[in-house]
Design a protein around this motif. Structure first.
Motif, PDB file in Angstrom:
ATOM      1  N   ALA A 183       0.831  -1.193   0.000  1.00  0.00           N
ATOM      2  CA  ALA A 183       0.000   0.000   0.000  1.00  0.00           C
ATOM      3  C   ALA A 183       0.871   1.250   0.000  1.00  0.00           C
ATOM      4  N   ASP A 184       0.528   2.180  -0.844  1.00  0.00           N
ATOM      5  CA  ASP A 184       1.330   3.391  -0.996  1.00  0.00           C
ATOM      6  C   ASP A 184       0.419   4.596  -0.803  1.00  0.00           C
ATOM      7  N   PRO A 185       0.660   5.393   0.236  1.00  0.00           N
ATOM      8  CA  PRO A 185      -0.189   6.572   0.450  1.00  0.00           C
ATOM      9  C   PRO A 185      -0.195   7.506  -0.749  1.00  0.00           C
ATOM     10  N   ALA A 186       0.905   7.529  -1.515  1.00  0.00           N
ATOM     11  CA  ALA A 186       0.962   8.414  -2.679  1.00  0.00           C
ATOM     12  C   ALA A 186      -0.061   8.017  -3.722  1.00  0.00           C
ATOM     13  N   ALA A 187      -0.426   6.730  -3.763  1.00  0.00           N
ATOM     14  CA  ALA A 187      -1.401   6.279  -4.750  1.00  0.00           C
ATOM     15  C   ALA A 187      -2.758   6.925  -4.524  1.00  0.00           C
ATOM     16  N   ASP A 188      -3.091   7.178  -3.268  1.00  0.00           N
ATOM     17  CA  ASP A 188      -4.379   7.794  -2.957  1.00  0.00           C
ATOM     18  C   ASP A 188      -4.443   9.243  -3.421  1.00  0.00           C
ATOM     19  N   ALA A 189      -3.272   9.853  -3.670  1.00  0.00           N
ATOM     20  CA  ALA A 189      -3.239  11.259  -4.072  1.00  0.00           C
ATOM     21  C   ALA A 189      -3.299  11.438  -5.586  1.00  0.00           C
ATOM     22  N   LEU A 190      -3.274  10.352  -6.349  1.00  0.00           N
ATOM     23  CA  LEU A 190      -3.327  10.459  -7.810  1.00  0.00           C
ATOM     24  C   LEU A 190      -4.709  10.921  -8.253  1.00  0.00           C
ATOM     25  N   PRO A 191      -4.794  11.739  -9.304  1.00  0.00           N
ATOM     26  CA  PRO A 191      -6.092  12.181  -9.823  1.00  0.00           C
ATOM     27  C   PRO A 191      -6.961  10.995 -10.236  1.00  0.00           C
ATOM     28  N   ALA A 192      -8.260  11.116 -10.062  1.00  0.00           N
ATOM     29  CA  ALA A 192      -9.180  10.019 -10.370  1.00  0.00           C
ATOM     30  C   ALA A 192      -9.082   9.602 -11.825  1.00  0.00           C
ATOM     31  N   GLU A 193      -8.950  10.582 -12.736  1.00  0.00           N
ATOM     32  CA  GLU A 193      -8.868  10.250 -14.159  1.00  0.00           C
ATOM     33  C   GLU A 193      -7.591   9.488 -14.479  1.00  0.00           C
ATOM     34  N   LEU A 194      -6.497   9.809 -13.769  1.00  0.00           N
ATOM     35  CA  LEU A 194      -5.246   9.080 -13.973  1.00  0.00           C
ATOM     36  C   LEU A 194      -5.375   7.653 -13.464  1.00  0.00           C
ATOM     37  N   VAL A 195      -6.033   7.480 -12.329  1.00  0.00           N
ATOM     38  CA  VAL A 195      -6.264   6.143 -11.791  1.00  0.00           C
ATOM     39  C   VAL A 195      -7.056   5.306 -12.788  1.00  0.00           C
ATOM     40  N   GLN A 196      -8.072   5.907 -13.414  1.00  0.00           N
ATOM     41  CA  GLN A 196      -8.866   5.195 -14.415  1.00  0.00           C
ATOM     42  C   GLN A 196      -8.004   4.812 -15.618  1.00  0.00           C
TER      43      GLN A 196
END
Length: 445
Positions: A35-48
């Motif tokens: 688990a990486d806290p930085a992953a939660d900060a990525l924009p939703a569109e980038l995650v998609q």
């Protein structure tokens, strides 16, 4: 880069072919990532986009990007110590780093350091020497013949050069020099003619060779802002593509940059000026430096972020180098965030100016879909700045779905990126201690 009117584009970018010999399948076998806290900060569109294009979680994306940079640093040190035995490095389809060597002794050293190894018949220096020979030959032949060659890339996985040739009668008849061994020819769609691109909203700028209210002006150029940067004097700068400068090659290469007012172009607010431009030449780079004015700075345009769909932003945390197999994503309002992999970390192609001059441009190729208007836009790996967009084989497609369908038989979409670290070094080296001296991409830890 495109024109609003039918006026010819000032630069035509040769189309790129996806180098299927470098990565023959998507890297789907991602190793589990913590688990990486930085992953939660990525924009939703980038995650998609990461899930859609890379088939991995945000944490896996960040983990693989970080491992790619660790491999890049190790490979750089290994090559400096044992240049005759270094034969390339890449991220494998299973997400594990691989380093190719030419001797069993070197393989034992690499394995002891925790990396997978592969024996290769040719070292990297010899492959790059062959690439230089081939490009010297390409630039020496008439444009009517050389125009059939879209790009040349080094495929370290198979110790060969991959030449993308237009799927035309002329391309089929092209005789490549026999003195250079280990050449593979890949057919790609004919790039033919000037590239017409569509404007994007949001992350775009327009420029013209004269003032926007000039009655003689018939068209404007549209490109994308790249990475916000700052030099030793504190100047707010943005790095974009060199071929986006409408005054490229003229006595005074400066041109104004505006945010487009689509209802009244002549009323578009000026936000900067091209102050440095490079296309080809000794550095073989394609970049420009835009000096942002007070209007842009006061509007917050000098922040360490990359804009994507719906205004969402990705905060940059550092600078990365291209390495084959590394995951990458690019920003753009036309295609939103799209992702892919570095498929070749050294590619050379020819760009042609409006005057018909051939310019050799060097960069890296990725499989991320890039549409018209993205020239100059940002390419990232993880949350680090990797490069800017120079060209694409999908520039004329209306969307990435159609681009993927049309180009599937040629290996899919391909984008030429210019490495940001090479750009920064070239700007600093040519600054003379003035504007651009000590330039760095704005980042935030």
């Amino acid at each position: 880069m495109r024109k609003f009117s039918a006026r010819r584009a000032s630069v035509r970018t040769a189309s790129l072919a996806f180098v299927s010999a470098v990565l023959v399948s998507p890297l789907l076998a991602a190793s589990p990532a913590a688990a990486d806290p930085a992953a939660d900060a990525l924009p939703a569109e980038l995650v998609q986009a990461i899930a859609r294009d890379l088939k991995m979680s945000p944490a896996e994306y960040l983990d693989r990007a970080a491992k790619a940079q660790e491999l890049r640093n190790y490979a750089k040190e290994f090559r400096a110590e044992r240049p005759d035995e270094f034969a390339g490095a890449w991220m494998g389809t299973d997400g594990k780093p691989v380093l190719a060597v030419t001797s069993l002794d070197a393989a034992r050293v690499v394995a002891a350091d925790g990396y997978q190894t592969r024996l290769a018949p040719i070292n990297a220096d010899n492959l790059e020497g062959s690439l230089d020979q081939l490009n010297n030959w390409i630039t020496s032949i008439p444009r009517e013949i050389s125009g059939a060659i879209n790009s040349v890339a080094i495929d370290f996985l198979n110790s060969q050069l991959v030449v993308s040739v237009a799927n035309t009668p002329g391309g089929h008849l092209l005789n490549l020099p026999t003195l250079i061994a280990n050449i593979k020819v890949v057919l790609s769609p004919d790039g033919g003619g000037p590239v017409e691109r569509r404007p994007m909203g949001g992350d775009t700028y327009i420029s013209a060779p004269t003032a926007l209210d000039d009655s003689a002006l018939h068209s404007v150029d549209v490109c994308s802002f790249g990475f916000n940067s700052v030099d030793n004097a504190g100047n707010a700068l943005n790095i974009s593509a060199g071929h986006c400068n409408p005054n490229l090659g003229k006595a005074n290469e400066q041109a104004e940059v505006y945010l487009p007012n689509v209802r009244n172009l002549s009323a578009s607010p000026q936000v900067g000026t091209f102050v440095t431009t490079q296309l080809g030449g000794r550095s073989a780079l394609d970049y420009s430096v835009i000096r942002l004015n007070d209007t842009a700075v006061n509007a917050g345009m000098d922040q360490p972020s990359v804009r994507g769909a719906n205004g969402t932003t990705l905060t940059l945390t550092g600078v990365a180098d291209p390495i084959t197999g590394a995951p990458v994503c690019k920003s753009g309002q036309s295609s939103t965030f799209t992702c892919g992999y570095v498929v070749a970390d050294r590619v050379e192609t020819q760009l042609y100016t409006a005057e018909g001059q051939s310019k050799t441009v060097r960069g890296f190729a990725s499989s991320a879909c890039t549409l018209g208007g993205d020239s100059g836009g940002a390419i990232v790996s993880g949350t680090r700045a990797l490069g800017i967009t120079s060209g694409s084989n999908a520039a004329d497609a209306p969307n990435c779905n159609e681009a993927n369908t049309a180009l599937a038989s040629y290996g899919g979409t391909a984008t030429l990126g210019i490495p940001i670290r090479a750009i920064l070094a070239d700007i600093d080296a040519n600054s003379g201690g003035g504007l651009g001296s000590g330039i760095q991409v704005r980042t935030r830890a």
